[in-house]
Design a protein around this motif. Structure first.
Motif, mmCIF file in Angstrom:
data_model
loop_
_atom_site.group_PDB
_atom_site.id
_atom_site.type_symbol
_atom_site.label_atom_id
_atom_site.label_comp_id
_atom_site.label_asym_id
_atom_site.label_seq_id
_atom_site.Cartn_x
_atom_site.Cartn_y
_atom_site.Cartn_z
ATOM 1 N N PHE A 227 -31.083 -16.950 56.457
ATOM 2 C CA PHE A 227 -31.234 -16.950 57.914
ATOM 3 C C PHE A 227 -31.304 -18.381 58.438
ATOM 4 C CE2 PHE A 227 -34.300 -17.562 61.404
ATOM 5 C CZ PHE A 227 -33.563 -16.983 62.422
ATOM 6 N N THR A 228 -30.553 -18.632 59.507
ATOM 7 C CA THR A 228 -30.741 -19.831 60.322
ATOM 8 C C THR A 228 -30.620 -19.413 61.784
ATOM 9 O OG1 THR A 228 -28.388 -20.427 60.421
ATOM 10 C CG2 THR A 228 -29.664 -21.355 58.587
ATOM 11 N N ASN A 229 -31.293 -20.165 62.665
ATOM 12 C CA ASN A 229 -31.198 -19.865 64.096
ATOM 13 C C ASN A 229 -29.765 -19.969 64.590
ATOM 14 O OD1 ASN A 229 -33.945 -19.329 64.678
ATOM 15 N ND2 ASN A 229 -34.387 -21.528 64.631
ATOM 16 N N GLN A 230 -29.022 -20.940 64.043
ATOM 17 C CA GLN A 230 -27.651 -21.154 64.496
ATOM 18 C C GLN A 230 -26.707 -20.069 63.971
ATOM 19 O OE1 GLN A 230 -29.567 -23.344 62.828
ATOM 20 N NE2 GLN A 230 -29.262 -25.455 63.527
ATOM 21 N N ALA A 231 -26.870 -19.646 62.723
ATOM 22 C CA ALA A 231 -25.914 -18.744 62.089
ATOM 23 C C ALA A 231 -26.349 -17.288 62.098
ATOM 24 C CB ALA A 231 -25.669 -19.195 60.649
ATOM 25 N N GLY A 232 -27.605 -17.026 62.377
ATOM 26 C CA GLY A 232 -28.091 -15.658 62.327
ATOM 27 C C GLY A 232 -28.451 -15.253 60.910
ATOM 28 N N TYR A 233 -28.463 -13.944 60.686
ATOM 29 C CA TYR A 233 -28.905 -13.389 59.410
ATOM 30 C C TYR A 233 -27.703 -13.034 58.532
ATOM 31 C CZ TYR A 233 -33.517 -12.954 61.542
ATOM 32 O OH TYR A 233 -34.723 -13.226 62.149
ATOM 33 N N GLY A 234 -27.826 -13.361 57.237
ATOM 34 C CA GLY A 234 -26.742 -13.073 56.306
ATOM 35 C C GLY A 234 -27.265 -12.520 54.998
ATOM 36 N N PHE A 235 -26.348 -11.969 54.209
ATOM 37 C CA PHE A 235 -26.719 -11.422 52.907
ATOM 38 C C PHE A 235 -25.497 -11.370 51.995
ATOM 39 C CE2 PHE A 235 -27.348 -7.625 50.095
ATOM 40 C CZ PHE A 235 -28.372 -8.160 49.330
ATOM 41 N N LEU A 236 -25.708 -11.791 50.753
ATOM 42 C CA LEU A 236 -24.726 -11.658 49.682
ATOM 43 C C LEU A 236 -25.296 -10.658 48.689
ATOM 44 C CD1 LEU A 236 -22.296 -12.508 47.868
ATOM 45 C CD2 LEU A 236 -23.715 -14.419 47.081
ATOM 46 N N GLY A 237 -24.584 -9.551 48.447
ATOM 47 C CA GLY A 237 -25.138 -8.517 47.588
ATOM 48 C C GLY A 237 -24.109 -7.900 46.669
ATOM 49 N N SER A 238 -24.601 -7.088 45.734
ATOM 50 C CA SER A 238 -23.719 -6.416 44.790
ATOM 51 C C SER A 238 -24.364 -5.121 44.315
ATOM 52 C CB SER A 238 -23.418 -7.321 43.592
ATOM 53 O OG SER A 238 -22.486 -6.708 42.720
ATOM 54 N N ALA A 239 -23.524 -4.170 43.934
ATOM 55 C CA ALA A 239 -23.990 -2.905 43.378
ATOM 56 C C ALA A 239 -22.927 -2.365 42.431
ATOM 57 C CB ALA A 239 -24.271 -1.896 44.486
ATOM 58 N N SER A 253 -25.405 -11.670 61.688
ATOM 59 C CA SER A 253 -26.111 -10.544 62.300
ATOM 60 C C SER A 253 -27.235 -11.056 63.195
ATOM 61 C CB SER A 253 -26.680 -9.614 61.224
ATOM 62 O OG SER A 253 -25.646 -9.062 60.434
ATOM 63 N N PRO A 254 -27.502 -10.367 64.321
ATOM 64 C CA PRO A 254 -28.472 -10.890 65.289
ATOM 65 C C PRO A 254 -29.924 -10.725 64.870
ATOM 66 C CG PRO A 254 -27.575 -8.799 66.045
ATOM 67 C CD PRO A 254 -26.803 -9.181 64.824
ATOM 68 N N ARG A 255 -30.230 -9.748 64.019
ATOM 69 C CA ARG A 255 -31.606 -9.509 63.582
ATOM 70 C C ARG A 255 -31.603 -9.095 62.118
ATOM 71 N NH1 ARG A 255 -30.947 -6.795 68.151
ATOM 72 N NH2 ARG A 255 -30.938 -4.763 67.111
ATOM 73 N N SER A 256 -32.737 -9.290 61.452
ATOM 74 C CA SER A 256 -32.802 -8.941 60.033
ATOM 75 C C SER A 256 -32.605 -7.443 59.826
ATOM 76 C CB SER A 256 -34.140 -9.386 59.442
ATOM 77 O OG SER A 256 -35.230 -8.754 60.098
ATOM 78 N N SER A 257 -33.149 -6.620 60.713
ATOM 79 C CA SER A 257 -32.987 -5.175 60.569
ATOM 80 C C SER A 257 -31.526 -4.761 60.719
ATOM 81 C CB SER A 257 -33.844 -4.436 61.596
ATOM 82 O OG SER A 257 -33.471 -4.800 62.921
ATOM 83 N N VAL A 258 -30.797 -5.439 61.599
ATOM 84 C CA VAL A 258 -29.372 -5.150 61.782
ATOM 85 C C VAL A 258 -28.594 -5.577 60.545
ATOM 86 C CG1 VAL A 258 -27.323 -5.687 63.163
ATOM 87 C CG2 VAL A 258 -29.530 -5.311 64.288
#
Length: 380
Positions: A227-239, A253-258
């Motif tokens: 997360f950064t204020n400039q870039a918003g929320y992100g995630f790198l994942g795998s399954a 993404s605008p919020r962590s829940s989103v």
């Protein structure tokens, strides 16, 4: 010269009907979204995949990967003990996410990597970088060199932990997907040991992992939020489910829940809306490549992991496979050396490439081999 050879055109079998359709996350929930099927090599979704953004703590995946590489090379040992440098401690003590390293603490490499992967420890990443490379600057330089070696073309790192650095650190979803894929393929046992843990205890303090998919999406095992204020929320994942592994990125993404909802939705869409078919078995010979200056004039080509295709449920496209290589190849060639690619094209899907390896060694030609090869070439 690039050589082409069509392996075959297959009509995919009609797939089962879909009852309740799953959709990928909406644009406003995940402005940047990327999903790749590692088993087939296909990209299933690419939305702004080459747009640069600040990854924040997702940066720690490169620190993790570099640690795995150095362990493999013998430059790091998990039981190795570092002493937390007072200057590093002073800069990173209680800054953002932390594993609460004491000043001058003696801590193992194993604990530091777990702190980085499980609780996103900024202090752990800095202490690991300083202890392993002698300085944080030297570690960051090694991170960037490893990124280039891996093929990450639009990424640069300014810190080992992704803390704000005036835009020096940036990446793309495509590059992060490549990083995750390389880490999982090259270091599967280390990946299982360090990534996807639900909690981590150090110095008597237990903290949870805030990964939004592990324990919530079947088969999920990490990898890292940011997360950064400039870039918003992100995630790198795998399954992984039933031998099929997906790697995904959401960012902006605008919020962590989103972000969390978008990450879960993207993986479920990939698993539920696509079915995978094996086109060729592991180790099957697909064709041959011409060889110049070798003790034989051609070498058989194999796909070490087989060839798979993932298609939307209900689809019935034709699938075309073509061998490509820059040739003729020049001897010597080692068995299992990658020498060609298989271009796979399915109607309505992005094309993708599967590495092809030499099935056997090809030595340099002796005098008799050169004569025989010359006669064969003349008879053609």
């Amino acid at each position: 010269m690039i050589a082409f050879a069509t392996v075959g055109i297959f009509a995919a079998q009609p797939l089962s009907a879909q009852v309740a359709r799953v959709q990928p996350p909406a644009q406003e929930d995940a402005p940047i979204a990327y999903l790749q099927d590692l088993t087939s090599g296909q990209v299933l979704l690419s939305r702004e995949a080459d747009r640069r953004f600040m990854p924040a703590s997702i940066t720690k995946v490169m620190t993790t990967f570099l640690s795995f590489e150095w362990i493999e090379e013998g430059r790091l040992v998990p039981r190795q003990v570092f002493t937390v440098d007072p200057v590093v401690w002073d800069e990173w003590n209680n800054v953002g996410s932390t594993m609460f390293l004491p000043n001058r603490a003696r801590v193992t490499v194993d604990d530091l990597i777990h702190g980085v992967t499980t609780v996103s420890a900024n202090d752990g990443a800095a202490a690991l970088a300083h202890g392993a490379a002698g300085s944080i600057e030297a570690w960051v330089s090694a991170m960037n060199a490893k990124a280039r070696e891996t093929g990450m073309r639009d990424s640069h790192f300014g810190t080992p932990n992704g803390w704000m650095d005036n835009g020096k650190t940036f990446t793309t979803a495509r590059d992060l997907g490549l990083l995750a894929a390389t880490m999982i393929r090259k270091h599967p046992s280390k990946y299982r040991h360090y990534v996807g843990r639900t909690e981590f205890t150090y110095n008597g303090i237990t903290q949870p992992n805030h990964d939004p998919i592990s324990g919530r999406v079947p088969g999920a095992d990490g990898i890292k939020t940011g997360f950064t204020n400039q870039a918003g929320y992100g995630f790198l994942g795998s399954a992984e489910r039933k031998g099929r592994r997906l790697v995904m990125v959401v960012a902006g993404s605008p919020r962590s829940s989103v972000r969390d909802r978008a990450a879960r939705q993207l993986l479920e869409w990939g698993f539920q809306e696509f079915e995978q078919t094996r086109l060729l078995a592991r180790g099957a010979i697909l064709g041959e490549a011409q060889v110049q200056g070798g003790d034989t004039g051609a070498v058989d080509l194999v796909a070490p992991q087989g060839v798979f295709v993932s298609l939307p449920k209900g689809a019935d496209p034709k699938v075309k496979m073509t061998i490509t290589y820059r040739g003729p190849l020049r001897a010597p060639i080692a068995a299992n050396e990658q020498v060609a690619e298989l271009l796979v094209q399915a109607d309505g899907m992005p094309e993708y490439r599967v590495p092809l390896h030499a099935a056997e060694d090809v030595g340099e030609a002796g005098i008799l081999d050169q004569v025989a090869n010359g006669i064969r070439g003349w008879l053609r």
